[in-house]
Write a protein that holds these residues in place. Structure first.
Motif, mmCIF file in Angstrom:
data_model
loop_
_atom_site.group_PDB
_atom_site.id
_atom_site.type_symbol
_atom_site.label_atom_id
_atom_site.label_comp_id
_atom_site.label_asym_id
_atom_site.label_seq_id
_atom_site.Cartn_x
_atom_site.Cartn_y
_atom_site.Cartn_z
ATOM 1 N N LYS A 1 7.667 31.325 -67.640
ATOM 2 C CA LYS A 1 6.716 30.207 -67.757
ATOM 3 C C LYS A 1 5.662 30.487 -68.820
ATOM 4 O O LYS A 1 5.299 29.605 -69.591
ATOM 5 C CB LYS A 1 6.049 29.920 -66.412
ATOM 6 C CG LYS A 1 6.964 29.277 -65.413
ATOM 7 C CD LYS A 1 6.250 28.979 -64.116
ATOM 8 C CE LYS A 1 7.213 28.374 -63.122
ATOM 9 N NZ LYS A 1 6.587 28.056 -61.856
ATOM 10 N N GLY A 2 5.184 31.711 -68.867
ATOM 11 C CA GLY A 2 4.202 32.085 -69.884
ATOM 12 C C GLY A 2 4.772 31.987 -71.286
ATOM 13 O O GLY A 2 4.110 31.508 -72.212
ATOM 14 N N LEU A 3 6.012 32.431 -71.455
ATOM 15 C CA LEU A 3 6.659 32.355 -72.758
ATOM 16 C C LEU A 3 6.900 30.905 -73.164
ATOM 17 O O LEU A 3 6.653 30.528 -74.319
ATOM 18 C CB LEU A 3 7.986 33.118 -72.751
ATOM 19 C CG LEU A 3 8.792 33.068 -74.042
ATOM 20 C CD1 LEU A 3 7.992 33.628 -75.216
ATOM 21 C CD2 LEU A 3 10.099 33.821 -73.881
ATOM 22 N N VAL A 4 7.356 30.078 -72.237
ATOM 23 C CA VAL A 4 7.577 28.663 -72.526
ATOM 24 C C VAL A 4 6.269 28.012 -72.966
ATOM 25 O O VAL A 4 6.227 27.269 -73.956
ATOM 26 C CB VAL A 4 8.187 27.932 -71.304
ATOM 27 C CG1 VAL A 4 8.139 26.425 -71.469
ATOM 28 C CG2 VAL A 4 9.618 28.391 -71.075
ATOM 29 N N GLN A 5 5.195 28.316 -72.269
ATOM 30 C CA GLN A 5 3.888 27.754 -72.619
ATOM 31 C C GLN A 5 3.430 28.243 -73.996
ATOM 32 O O GLN A 5 2.922 27.467 -74.800
ATOM 33 C CB GLN A 5 2.840 28.110 -71.552
ATOM 34 C CG GLN A 5 1.556 27.359 -71.692
ATOM 35 C CD GLN A 5 1.734 25.859 -71.532
ATOM 36 O OE1 GLN A 5 2.588 25.374 -70.781
ATOM 37 N NE2 GLN A 5 0.957 25.095 -72.256
ATOM 38 N N LYS B 1 16.440 23.732 -69.632
ATOM 39 C CA LYS B 1 15.195 23.282 -68.998
ATOM 40 C C LYS B 1 13.979 23.814 -69.754
ATOM 41 O O LYS B 1 13.015 23.078 -69.984
ATOM 42 C CB LYS B 1 15.169 23.760 -67.547
ATOM 43 C CG LYS B 1 13.954 23.364 -66.781
ATOM 44 C CD LYS B 1 14.008 23.886 -65.356
ATOM 45 C CE LYS B 1 12.688 23.690 -64.657
ATOM 46 N NZ LYS B 1 12.662 24.328 -63.353
ATOM 47 N N SER B 2 14.032 25.066 -70.166
ATOM 48 C CA SER B 2 12.915 25.663 -70.893
ATOM 49 C C SER B 2 12.716 24.996 -72.251
ATOM 50 O O SER B 2 11.578 24.708 -72.646
ATOM 51 C CB SER B 2 13.144 27.174 -71.083
ATOM 52 O OG SER B 2 13.210 27.826 -69.842
ATOM 53 N N ILE B 3 13.785 24.734 -72.965
ATOM 54 C CA ILE B 3 13.677 24.086 -74.269
ATOM 55 C C ILE B 3 13.170 22.655 -74.092
ATOM 56 O O ILE B 3 12.384 22.161 -74.903
ATOM 57 C CB ILE B 3 15.005 24.147 -75.039
ATOM 58 C CG1 ILE B 3 15.243 25.599 -75.414
ATOM 59 C CG2 ILE B 3 15.022 23.213 -76.231
ATOM 60 C CD1 ILE B 3 16.149 25.932 -76.508
ATOM 61 N N LEU C 1 13.636 32.931 -75.745
ATOM 62 C CA LEU C 1 13.907 32.668 -74.333
ATOM 63 C C LEU C 1 15.047 33.524 -73.800
ATOM 64 O O LEU C 1 15.136 33.779 -72.600
ATOM 65 C CB LEU C 1 14.237 31.187 -74.126
ATOM 66 C CG LEU C 1 13.086 30.215 -74.364
ATOM 67 C CD1 LEU C 1 13.611 28.786 -74.432
ATOM 68 C CD2 LEU C 1 12.026 30.359 -73.296
ATOM 69 N N TYR C 2 15.902 33.965 -74.682
ATOM 70 C CA TYR C 2 17.065 34.770 -74.291
ATOM 71 C C TYR C 2 16.643 36.090 -73.635
ATOM 72 O O TYR C 2 17.331 36.585 -72.753
ATOM 73 C CB TYR C 2 17.931 35.038 -75.528
ATOM 74 C CG TYR C 2 19.356 35.389 -75.217
ATOM 75 C CD1 TYR C 2 20.293 34.402 -74.980
ATOM 76 C CD2 TYR C 2 19.772 36.714 -75.146
ATOM 77 C CE1 TYR C 2 21.604 34.709 -74.699
ATOM 78 C CE2 TYR C 2 21.079 37.030 -74.863
ATOM 79 C CZ TYR C 2 21.986 36.035 -74.637
ATOM 80 O OH TYR C 2 23.290 36.349 -74.346
ATOM 81 N N VAL C 3 15.496 36.629 -74.058
ATOM 82 C CA VAL C 3 15.041 37.924 -73.533
ATOM 83 C C VAL C 3 14.733 37.851 -72.034
ATOM 84 O O VAL C 3 15.379 38.538 -71.231
ATOM 85 C CB VAL C 3 13.848 38.473 -74.348
ATOM 86 C CG1 VAL C 3 13.300 39.740 -73.726
ATOM 87 C CG2 VAL C 3 14.241 38.693 -75.797
#
Length: 150
Positions: free
Chosen positions: A7-11, A143-145, A91-93
């Motif tokens: 969630k932090g990375l997506v933000q 979903k993240s993208i 996001l892959y990580v």
């Protein structure tokens, strides 16, 4: 570096607040993990005897991931249409780390509960786990993208 905090990375990707050093690190690790995952399947066929379920497993792996990448790409294009591969590899990580933990737990529990399954060769349990977890991985990626593009 966001290792587990999806969630932090997506933000951060949505806001564009990652430092250039963090961007390079995410991209390098993501590409490395992607390359390792891509090369692991063919190499495993060379080192171990295979059966029909191995071919089903590899085919489903390829199809699910190609469809997942395509869906993520089309969703990214509907949004800004920028930086798809950077977002994907970033996001892959955390998704790969979650994937490894999920598969490990399922396999440990599955082979403990189902002791009659042979560990020597690929079986239906392995194929079902691969298909299920790959679908889950790609759903989280899409979903993240989608969230990043909102």
């Amino acid at each position: 570096m966001y290792i587990w905090n999806l969630k932090g990375l997506v933000q951060a990707l949505k806001e564009g607040s990652l430092s250039s050093k963090s961007q390079r690190l995410h991209k390098a690790i993501g590409i490395s993990l992607f390359a390792f995952a891509l090369l692991a399947y063919p190499l495993s066929f060379m080192t171990e005897p295979s059966n029909t379920l191995d071919i089903v497993d590899m085919f489903s792996y390829l199809v699910i991931n190609l469809v997942g990448i395509y869906k993520a790409y089309t969703i990214n294009q509907r949004g800004e249409g920028k930086e798809f591969w950077f977002r994907y590899f970033s996001l892959y990580v955390p998704l790969t780390i979650r994937f490894i933990v999920l598969v490990s737990v399922i396999m440990i529990v599955g082979y403990t509960v189902l002791p009659f399954i042979s560990l020597d060769e690929t079986n239906w349990f392995d194929v079902i786990i691969t298909v299920g977890t790959e679908i889950y991985f790609n759903i989280l990626m899409v979903k993240s993208i989608k969230i990043i593009n909102e």
